[in-house]
Design an enzyme around this catalytic site. Structure first.
Site, mmCIF file in Angstrom:
data_model
loop_
_atom_site.group_PDB
_atom_site.id
_atom_site.type_symbol
_atom_site.label_atom_id
_atom_site.label_comp_id
_atom_site.label_asym_id
_atom_site.label_seq_id
_atom_site.Cartn_x
_atom_site.Cartn_y
_atom_site.Cartn_z
ATOM 1 N N ASP A 168 1.039 -1.577 0.021
ATOM 2 C CA ASP A 168 -0.050 0.137 -0.040
ATOM 3 C C ASP A 168 0.447 1.401 0.303
ATOM 4 O O ASP A 168 -0.130 2.007 0.554
ATOM 5 C CB ASP A 168 -0.807 0.054 1.344
ATOM 6 C CG ASP A 168 -0.468 -0.308 2.479
ATOM 7 O OD1 ASP A 168 0.719 -0.064 3.200
ATOM 8 O OD2 ASP A 168 -0.755 -1.025 3.508
ATOM 9 N N HIS A 184 6.079 -8.489 -1.342
ATOM 10 C CA HIS A 184 5.231 -9.159 -2.121
ATOM 11 C C HIS A 184 4.909 -7.275 -3.246
ATOM 12 O O HIS A 184 3.913 -7.584 -3.446
ATOM 13 C CB HIS A 184 4.084 -8.957 -1.055
ATOM 14 C CG HIS A 184 4.107 -10.350 -0.385
ATOM 15 N ND1 HIS A 184 3.111 -10.476 0.764
ATOM 16 C CD2 HIS A 184 4.655 -11.557 -0.529
ATOM 17 C CE1 HIS A 184 3.771 -12.058 1.287
ATOM 18 N NE2 HIS A 184 4.513 -12.210 -0.070
ATOM 19 N N CYS A 215 4.734 -4.580 -16.487
ATOM 20 C CA CYS A 215 4.312 -5.918 -17.286
ATOM 21 C C CYS A 215 5.087 -7.080 -17.580
ATOM 22 O O CYS A 215 5.888 -6.608 -16.584
ATOM 23 C CB CYS A 215 5.724 -5.519 -18.826
ATOM 24 S SG CYS A 215 5.599 -6.588 -20.018
ATOM 25 N N CYS A 234 1.192 -4.614 -22.904
ATOM 26 C CA CYS A 234 2.658 -3.592 -22.695
ATOM 27 C C CYS A 234 3.007 -3.709 -24.203
ATOM 28 O O CYS A 234 2.601 -4.017 -25.202
ATOM 29 C CB CYS A 234 3.766 -5.262 -22.353
ATOM 30 S SG CYS A 234 5.068 -3.484 -22.261
ATOM 31 N N CYS A 279 6.090 -5.497 -25.395
ATOM 32 C CA CYS A 279 6.180 -7.318 -25.955
ATOM 33 C C CYS A 279 5.385 -7.070 -25.843
ATOM 34 O O CYS A 279 4.926 -8.724 -25.887
ATOM 35 C CB CYS A 279 7.818 -7.115 -24.801
ATOM 36 S SG CYS A 279 6.451 -7.727 -23.039
ATOM 37 N N SER A 332 0.887 -9.571 11.285
ATOM 38 C CA SER A 332 0.974 -10.533 10.209
ATOM 39 C C SER A 332 0.449 -11.733 10.902
ATOM 40 O O SER A 332 0.581 -11.761 11.928
ATOM 41 C CB SER A 332 2.277 -10.136 9.328
ATOM 42 O OG SER A 332 1.857 -11.300 8.564
ATOM 43 N N ASN A 390 -0.091 -8.679 17.269
ATOM 44 C CA ASN A 390 -1.260 -8.713 16.272
ATOM 45 C C ASN A 390 -2.646 -9.214 17.517
ATOM 46 O O ASN A 390 -2.089 -9.677 18.928
ATOM 47 C CB ASN A 390 -1.012 -10.151 15.827
ATOM 48 C CG ASN A 390 -1.569 -10.259 14.483
ATOM 49 O OD1 ASN A 390 -1.017 -9.723 13.585
ATOM 50 N ND2 ASN A 390 -2.278 -10.802 14.630
ATOM 51 N N ILE A 436 -2.415 -2.579 17.717
ATOM 52 C CA ILE A 436 -1.335 -2.007 17.187
ATOM 53 C C ILE A 436 -1.196 -0.624 17.310
ATOM 54 O O ILE A 436 -0.292 0.246 17.419
ATOM 55 C CB ILE A 436 -0.567 -2.800 15.286
ATOM 56 C CG1 ILE A 436 -1.380 -3.930 14.992
ATOM 57 C CG2 ILE A 436 0.428 -1.585 14.973
ATOM 58 C CD1 ILE A 436 -0.609 -4.075 13.768
HETATM 59 P P1 OAD Z 1 -3.254 -11.094 7.697
HETATM 60 O O1 OAD Z 1 -4.807 -11.185 6.845
HETATM 61 O O2 OAD Z 1 -2.772 -12.698 6.807
HETATM 62 O O3 OAD Z 1 -3.171 -11.122 8.450
HETATM 63 C C1 OAD Z 1 -3.272 -9.560 9.757
HETATM 64 C C2 OAD Z 1 -3.404 -9.875 11.112
HETATM 65 O O4 OAD Z 1 -3.410 -8.143 11.572
HETATM 66 C C3 OAD Z 1 -4.535 -10.529 11.612
HETATM 67 O O5 OAD Z 1 -3.900 -11.610 12.766
HETATM 68 C C4 OAD Z 1 -5.221 -9.399 12.359
HETATM 69 O O6 OAD Z 1 -5.782 -10.076 13.478
HETATM 70 C C5 OAD Z 1 -4.297 -8.823 12.572
HETATM 71 N N1 OAD Z 1 -5.149 -7.089 12.809
HETATM 72 C C6 OAD Z 1 -6.193 -6.308 11.588
HETATM 73 N N2 OAD Z 1 -5.922 -4.759 12.239
HETATM 74 C C7 OAD Z 1 -4.517 -5.366 13.545
HETATM 75 C C8 OAD Z 1 -4.888 -4.253 14.506
HETATM 76 N N3 OAD Z 1 -5.614 -3.171 14.004
HETATM 77 N N4 OAD Z 1 -4.365 -4.276 15.508
HETATM 78 C C9 OAD Z 1 -3.742 -5.374 15.655
HETATM 79 N N5 OAD Z 1 -3.705 -6.909 14.957
HETATM 80 C C10 OAD Z 1 -4.089 -6.722 13.614
HETATM 81 O O7 OAD Z 1 -2.523 -10.420 6.567
HETATM 82 P P2 OAD Z 1 -0.897 -10.697 6.378
HETATM 83 O O8 OAD Z 1 -0.151 -11.759 7.235
HETATM 84 O O9 OAD Z 1 -0.378 -9.419 6.126
HETATM 85 O O10 OAD Z 1 0.431 -11.924 0.242
HETATM 86 O O11 OAD Z 1 -0.830 -12.266 5.105
HETATM 87 C C11 OAD Z 1 0.166 -11.785 4.225
HETATM 88 C C12 OAD Z 1 -0.146 -12.512 2.591
HETATM 89 O O12 OAD Z 1 -1.076 -12.842 2.670
HETATM 90 C C13 OAD Z 1 -0.223 -11.122 2.361
HETATM 91 O O13 OAD Z 1 0.768 -10.269 1.605
HETATM 92 C C14 OAD Z 1 -0.968 -11.406 0.775
HETATM 93 C C15 OAD Z 1 -1.659 -12.640 1.309
HETATM 94 O O14 OAD Z 1 -2.169 -13.429 0.584
HETATM 95 C C16 OAD Z 1 -0.252 -12.220 -0.958
HETATM 96 O O15 OAD Z 1 -1.316 -12.283 -1.504
HETATM 97 C C17 OAD Z 1 1.092 -12.882 -2.180
HETATM 98 ZN ZN ZN Z 2 6.460 -6.104 -21.323
#
Ligand code: OAD
Ligand code: ZN
Length: 246
Positions: free
Chosen positions: A102, A119, A127, A152, A155, A193, A218, A236
């Site tokens: 983001d 990511h 592209c 693209c 290409c 996460s 978390n 957080i």
């Molecule tokens: P997730 O949605 O799996 O986890 C986010 C965590 O943040 C959850 O456990 C929530 O409980 C917690 N959370 C949300 N808001 C919060 C807050 N205000 N305070 C405390 N905790 C909070 O997201 P990611 O772990 O980032 O990748 O996901 C990992 C990857 O999965 C992403 O980068 C994306 C996704 O698929 C790809 O698409 C390759």
């Molecule tokens: Zn291209």
């Protein structure tokens, strides 16, 4: 309390590496993936192979992205981002490793080269063949004119948001730099996460194995709470708000 212990650990640390997931941006209005109401609860992810081979999948992927446009455009750094930026300016944080796409760490004051995007980034397009980058406005105009996701101009291969999808190669340079940062820090803080997506989820464990203290912030339990030195199962923004400086 957890916040006090975190304060002590931050004060004692020389090199702090934060590792962030979607939870740091939910207070900025961007939904995460796996919470109730999260993106993967609404839509199944489109794997890279499907994007590469199906015009229909590309159209759907871009429609989803445009539907999120106002959300991303309006999002401003939250208390978590600002706290990390304060520690960065204070010289305690060399760089942030993020799974987020983001751009909010950059918006909070991190130099682009100090945001390790595992990511990718959804605020521009690329592209999948030659790597040529495009502005989202260009993609949108072409989509509206042709009624289909564009290819693209260099290409002829498909143009995708500059993010990493499931089944897509991880960015090599970012993986290397994240490895070095994880090995060399003395405090590693995983923030917002679920720690279920690999190889990204390997970095907290790597830091811990290389001698760093590991903190996990978390609101839900994560896969790696049992190896952490401190788990703060709390919001957080509230947890990191006290560390927002100047
Ligand atoms: P997730 O949605 O799996 O986890 C986010 C965590 O943040 C959850 O456990 C929530 O409980 C917690 N959370 C949300 N808001 C919060 C807050 N205000 N305070 C405390 N905790 C909070 O997201 P990611 O772990 O980032 O990748 O996901 C990992 C990857 O999965 C992403 O980068 C994306 C996704 O698929 C790809 O698409 C390759
Ligand atoms: Zn291209």
């Amino acid at each position: 309390s957890g916040v006090e212990r975190l304060g002590d650990m931050i004060a004692e640390a020389k090199t702090i590496v934060p590792f962030t997931g979607a939870g740091i941006s939910t207070e900025c209005g961007i939904p995460d993936f796996r919470s109730p109401g999260g993106l993967w609860m609404r839509n199944r992810p489109i794997p890279f192979d499907e994007f590469a081979t199906s015009q229909e999948a590309r159209d759907e992927s871009w429609r989803r992205r445009f539907a999120m446009e106002a959300t991303f455009a309006a999002a401003k750094p939250g208390r978590g981002h600002r706290a990390l930026a304060s520690l960065y300016r204070a010289g305690k944080v060399p760089a942030v490793i993020t799974q987020n796409i983001d751009n909010l760490h950059q918006a909070s004051g991190f130099a682009a080269e100090h945001v390790i995007e595992l990511h990718g980034n959804t605020t521009y397009a690329r592209c999948i063949g030659c790597g040529q980058t495009y502005q989202l406005d260009w993609v949108k105009r072409r989509f509206e004119e042709d009624g289909a996701a564009p290819d693209c101009t260099v290409c002829d291969e498909p143009v995708k948001t500059a993010t990493i999808s499931f089944g897509q190669m991880m960015p090599e340079d970012e993986m290397q730099r994240a490895t070095e940062l994880s090995r060399d820090c003395d405090l590693f803080i995983a923030i917002g996460s679920s720690l279920v997506v690999w190889p990204a989820a390997g970095f907290p464990m790597m830091a811990k194995n290389c001698g760093a203290r590991l903190v996990i912030i978390n609101r839900e339990p994560t896969e790696q709470d049992d190896i952490a030195d401190l788990v703060i199962r709390h919001d957080i923004g509230e947890t990191l708000g006290p560390f927002v400086g100047n």
